[in-house]
Design an enzyme around this catalytic site. Structure first.
Site, PDB file in Angstrom:
ATOM      1  N   ALA B  75       0.817  -1.211   0.000  1.00 51.00           N
ATOM      2  CA  ALA B  75       0.000   0.000   0.000  1.00 51.00           C
ATOM      3  C   ALA B  75       0.851   1.263   0.000  1.00 51.00           C
ATOM      4  O   ALA B  75       0.458   2.277  -0.579  1.00 51.00           O
ATOM      5  CB  ALA B  75      -0.950   0.000   1.199  1.00 51.00           C
ATOM      6  N   THR B  76       2.026   1.214   0.626  1.00 55.60           N
ATOM      7  CA  THR B  76       2.887   2.399   0.608  1.00 55.60           C
ATOM      8  C   THR B  76       3.245   2.749  -0.830  1.00 55.60           C
ATOM      9  O   THR B  76       3.135   3.908  -1.243  1.00 55.60           O
ATOM     10  CB  THR B  76       4.161   2.159   1.449  1.00 55.60           C
ATOM     11  OG1 THR B  76       3.785   2.089   2.826  1.00 55.60           O
ATOM     12  CG2 THR B  76       5.169   3.287   1.262  1.00 55.60           C
ATOM     13  N   GLN B 184      -6.814  -0.418   4.891  1.00 56.11           N
ATOM     14  CA  GLN B 184      -7.450  -0.933   6.105  1.00 56.11           C
ATOM     15  C   GLN B 184      -8.896  -1.353   5.867  1.00 56.11           C
ATOM     16  O   GLN B 184      -9.586  -1.718   6.814  1.00 56.11           O
ATOM     17  CB  GLN B 184      -7.433   0.152   7.200  1.00 56.11           C
ATOM     18  CG  GLN B 184      -6.047   0.497   7.710  1.00 56.11           C
ATOM     19  CD  GLN B 184      -5.487  -0.558   8.664  1.00 56.11           C
ATOM     20  OE1 GLN B 184      -6.197  -1.463   9.113  1.00 56.11           O
ATOM     21  NE2 GLN B 184      -4.205  -0.454   8.969  1.00 56.11           N
ATOM     22  N   SER B 204      -3.649  -3.353   0.124  1.00 47.81           N
ATOM     23  CA  SER B 204      -2.523  -4.082   0.688  1.00 47.81           C
ATOM     24  C   SER B 204      -2.972  -5.510   0.955  1.00 47.81           C
ATOM     25  O   SER B 204      -4.130  -5.745   1.284  1.00 47.81           O
ATOM     26  CB  SER B 204      -2.114  -3.415   2.000  1.00 47.81           C
ATOM     27  OG  SER B 204      -1.293  -4.275   2.741  1.00 47.81           O
ATOM     28  N   HIS B 206      -1.310  -7.614   3.268  1.00 46.25           N
ATOM     29  CA  HIS B 206      -1.002  -8.116   4.616  1.00 46.25           C
ATOM     30  C   HIS B 206      -1.922  -7.579   5.707  1.00 46.25           C
ATOM     31  O   HIS B 206      -1.772  -7.929   6.861  1.00 46.25           O
ATOM     32  CB  HIS B 206       0.476  -7.870   4.975  1.00 46.25           C
ATOM     33  CG  HIS B 206       0.789  -6.479   5.435  1.00 46.25           C
ATOM     34  ND1 HIS B 206       0.838  -6.134   6.763  1.00 46.25           N
ATOM     35  CD2 HIS B 206       1.064  -5.350   4.753  1.00 46.25           C
ATOM     36  CE1 HIS B 206       1.144  -4.850   6.885  1.00 46.25           C
ATOM     37  NE2 HIS B 206       1.274  -4.351   5.663  1.00 46.25           N
ATOM     38  N   THR B 244       9.803  -7.416 -12.144  1.00 50.77           N
ATOM     39  CA  THR B 244       9.340  -8.800 -12.261  1.00 50.77           C
ATOM     40  C   THR B 244       8.222  -9.052 -11.257  1.00 50.77           C
ATOM     41  O   THR B 244       8.336  -8.709 -10.084  1.00 50.77           O
ATOM     42  CB  THR B 244      10.516  -9.765 -11.997  1.00 50.77           C
ATOM     43  OG1 THR B 244      11.511  -9.544 -12.989  1.00 50.77           O
ATOM     44  CG2 THR B 244      10.063 -11.211 -12.061  1.00 50.77           C
ATOM     45  N   CYS B 329       3.553   1.996  12.353  1.00 48.84           N
ATOM     46  CA  CYS B 329       4.602   2.619  11.562  1.00 48.84           C
ATOM     47  C   CYS B 329       5.272   3.753  12.298  1.00 48.84           C
ATOM     48  O   CYS B 329       6.358   4.165  11.945  1.00 48.84           O
ATOM     49  CB  CYS B 329       4.041   3.131  10.241  1.00 48.84           C
ATOM     50  SG  CYS B 329       3.485   1.785   9.233  1.00 48.84           S
TER      51      CYS B 329
END
EC number: 2.8.1.7
Lengths: 382, 405
Positions: B75-76, B184, B204, B206, B244, B329
């Site tokens: 997501a970053t 989120q 994201s 994870h 890749t 974070c």
């Protein structure tokens, strides 16, 4: 799948020991490596242990490693990040770079950098006289030349280039993605300021790589956010990937001498056979990676030959995978002065440690048969 | 403290990989290891097919076209690509003003700050005390040169859900590109991109039981939104993002999003019951404050400030549960949460806040244990607190004049 895999410069199978190292991080309860509770701390420890392993593999300290999502990101980070903190001048990239270097360099034009190309000789090796002339002619901020070419395997005189660059106060980046694990690699001995490495070319997972940095280099981040990697690369750490990369580095570097010897034996066997077939091998006089052979059969289209070889059970490439969408002849061969017609015939065999002499013999037989068949078709068509 | 690991209540920081996801990933780490860009042999074809199947799964969860999904490393990167990519592409025609919210994730805020260094101007809207963006204030922030707005769907610290439809409609009416960070949100709220007036959306894996190191950016096709690539190279992902493709990671994200689509309705009900149980239990403790609106909120999140308790002592006291005090974070710093500060919370209340985030593997027993632990530890910490004693004695602490040191 019974196909023999001869495309290791494109990607490699995961080493089973790497999978074993990764699995614990893909299973069970794990935290975000930035979290302060025990789940986070365990992830942090794993990342920092991995960082030391990767650093040791290339002869640097852990603080010199910035993890990225792979070679492409590391190359973009190096070119854009280093130039962001320099006054715009000239950036030099060789004519045989991977597109993620040449296109990242091209993008610097937006920031007033002048992009110039360093020529290679007929053997696909950097022309040092040209490099010297260009450095003398114009103020240069950054030079990026790969350590070993992905198509021909030709190894570039990076240490020599770095010494030359130093005299002209230019910084040097090298894309060492293809060199890691195939030849011995020492960042400090090369004398460069930044070096790209990638996991999936050495038996590690895809999606992880690193930029190795000289401590004195002032680099701006490419990805902004939570401030991971000491603010140089934001984004939640891919712990499983990082752990797998480190294990792959360790294994690849430990055995590099024996693997290199084994692979060059196979490659010589292959090229002896190719000569007997009247095939031209590119960059054969250059110092090359032990596993790579790039060749062409006159009057036979490379793409056609690659498909025929695939049907015969051999996975090879007609050029680099990233550009295999296109039917343009290899930019590397054109830079070497190879005629476009012959360049269109190019086939790359890149070997791995699980390949065998019997596979090479089988491949040579299949190649001979396919070449004869295709030449027969041509004769009929003519 | 015993040797066993604490109870994990930090699903908003990251989720464990669902065992079904891990199982799906492993074959692509072992036998099917090809480079999806290799067009000349079956190793590449198998990988490419797996990548496209996963793309369909991601698209299905958010009702998008698979061709609108671009793979990224997380997501970053998606946030960086969306904001810089669209700002760079459209600035020439529209202008260089960006609107965002002060409670966005750092990946958005830092990216906008970077654009400010490049010469863009930014408005950082303050949310209301409940964490929600006021639509009138949003409208008022719009300028003729506003090129882009970025507002998150679900806040990572307080779980509030913004009215993306209303904000997006305002953007449409004003010809502003609208980016939404949904890292989120996936698996927690229904996302229908056919209906939502959103141009770019970050995802994201994870945070939704997939692996770390993989994410995606939704880039609308109709009307077509253009972004300038931030990573140049082999021209993967139709030139928007080179590199890749990590097949196993992508397969993992696809499976995680498939599971989310099929199970989210039932799962969210179960999680809502657990959250309410936790909320009711903790509200029995005096002087506790819920941060953020409770109605416009994902059921997974509970963020509570415990007054008269020092934040660091609280964290040390409740080591038997793994929670966050602020977002993961930024938890390396001792700064009070900037999100809670933006809601107008005092430094003290921001410092003594805990984010409990509940997920797929949380049990009722975990919740009950947590309630008991908090009641017990907060009671003990307050016994040691002179401020709590003064408060108990009815002294108005805001009127106390403290001696200078």
């Amino acid at each position: 799948m019974n196909t023999v895999y001869f495309d290791h410069n494109s990607t490699t199978a995961l080493n089973p020991a790497v999978l074993d190292a990764m699995l614990p991080w893909l299973q069970g309860q794990h935290g975000n490596a930035t979290s302060r509770h025990v789940f986070g701390r365990l992830g942090r420890e794993a990342v920092e242990t991995a960082r030391k392993q990767v650093a040791t593999s290339v002869g640097v300290q852990a603080s010199q490693i910035v993890f990225t999502s792979g070679g492409t990101e590391a190359n973009n980070f190096a070119l854009k990040g280093i130039t962001a903190n320099l006054a715009a001048s000239q950036v030099l990239v060789s004519a045989i770079e991977h597109p993620c270097v040449s296109r990242a360099a091209a993008a610097l034009a937006w920031h007033d950098w002048q992009i110039s190309t360093l020529e290679v000789n007929a053997q696909g090796v950097l022309d040092m006289a040209d490099a010297t002339a260009q450095l003398q002619a114009q103020k240069t901020g950054l030079i990026s030349v790969m350590l070993a070419n992905n198509e021909t395997g030709a190894i570039q005189p990076i240490a020599e280039l770095a010494a030359l660059a130093k005299a002209h106060k230019a910084l040097v980046h090298t894309d060492a993605v293809q060199a890691l694990g195939k030849i011995s690699l020492d960042f400090t001995a090369l004398g460069v300021h930044a070096m790209t490495i990638s996991s999936h070319k050495i038996g590690g997972p895809i999606g992880i790589g690193a930029l190795v940095l000289d401590k004195r280099v002032d680099i701006a981040p490419l990805l902004h956010g939570g401030g991971q990697e000491r603010g140089l690369r934001s984004g939640t750490e891919n712990v499983a990937g990082i752990v797998g990369f480190a294990k792959a580095c360790q294994l690849a570097v430990e055995t590099v001498a024996t693997r290199s010897e084994y692979l060059s034996g196979l490659r010589d066997q292959l090229e002896t056979g190719l000569r007997a077939l009247g095939v031209s091998v590119f960059a054969q006089q250059a110092q090359r990676l032990p596993n790579t052979s790039f060749f062409a059969v006159a009057n036979i289209d490379g793409e056609t030959l690659v498909i025929a070889l695939d049907k015969a059970g051999y996975a090879v490439a007609s050029g680099s995978a990233c550009s295999s969408d296109s039917t343009e002849p290899s930019h590397v061969l054109l830079a070497m002065g190879v005629e476009a017609d012959l360049a269109r015939g190019a086939v790359r065999v890149s070997l791995g440690e699980h390949n065998t002499a019997a596979q090479i013999a089988g491949f040579l037989a299949a190649l001979k048969q396919e070449v004869q068949r295709l030449k027969g078709l041509h004769a009929v068509a003519a | 403290m015993s040797d066993r690991k604490p109870i994990y209540l930090d699903y908003s920081a990251t989720t464990p990989v669902d065992p079904r996801v891990a199982q799906k990933m492993i074959p692509f780490l072992t036998e099917d290891f090809g480079n999806p860009a290799s067009r000349s042999h079956p190793f590449g074809w198998t990988a490419e097919q797996a990548v496209e199947t996963a793309r369909e799964e991601v698209a299905k969860l958010v009702n998008a076209d698979p061709r609108e999904i671009v793979w990224t490393s997380g997501a970053t990167e998606s946030n960086n690509l969306a904001i810089k990519g669209a700002a760079h592409f459209y600035a020439g025609g529209k202008g260089k003003h960006i609107i965002t919210v002060s409670t966005e994730h750092k990946a958005v805020l830092d990216t906008v700050r970077e654009l400010e260094r490049e010469g863009y101007e930014a408005t950082y809207l303050q949310p209301e005390p409940d964490g929600l963006v006021d639509i009138e204030k949003f409208k008022a922030a719009i300028r003729p040169d506003t090129v882009l707005a970025s507002v998150m769907l679900v806040n990572n610290e307080i779980g509030v859900v913004q009215d993306i439809t209303a904000l997006g409609n305002v953007c449409r009416a004003n010809n502003i590109i609208f980016h939404v960070d949904a890292a989120q949100a996936t698996g927690k709220v229904v996302i229908d991109l056919e209906k939502l007036p959103v141009d770019l959306m970050s995802f994201s894996a994870h945070k939704t039981y997939g692996p770390k190191g993989i994410g995606a950016l939704y880039v609308r096709r109709k009307p077509r939104i253009r972004i300038e690539a931030q990573m140049h190279g082999g021209g993967h992902e139709r030139g928007m993002r080179s590199g890749t493709l990590a097949t196993h990671q992508i397969v993992g994200m696809g499976e995680a999003f498939r599971i989310a689509r099929e199970e989210m309705a039932a799962e969210n009900e179960r999680i809502r019951m657990l959250r309410d149980r936790l909320l009711n239990g903790l509200l029995h403790i005096e002087e506790t404050y819920v941060n953020g609106d409770l109605d416009h909120r994902v059921p997974h999140n509970l963020n509570i400030s415990f007054n008269f308790v020092e934040g660091e002592s609280l964290i040390m006291a409740i080591k038997d549960i793994a929670v966050s005090s602020g977002s993961a974070c930024t938890s390396a710093s001792l700064e009070p949460s900037y999100v809670l500060r933006a809601l107008g919370r005092s430094d003290e209340l921001a410092h003594s806040s805990i984010r409990f985030s509940i997920g797929r593997f949380t049990t009722e027993a975990d919740v009950d244990y947590t309630i008991d632990l908090l009641k017990n530890k907060i009671g003990k910490l307050r016994e040691l607190s002179p401020l709590w004693e003064m408060f108990q004695d009815g002294i108005d602490l805001s009127k106390v004049e403290w001696a200078e040191h």
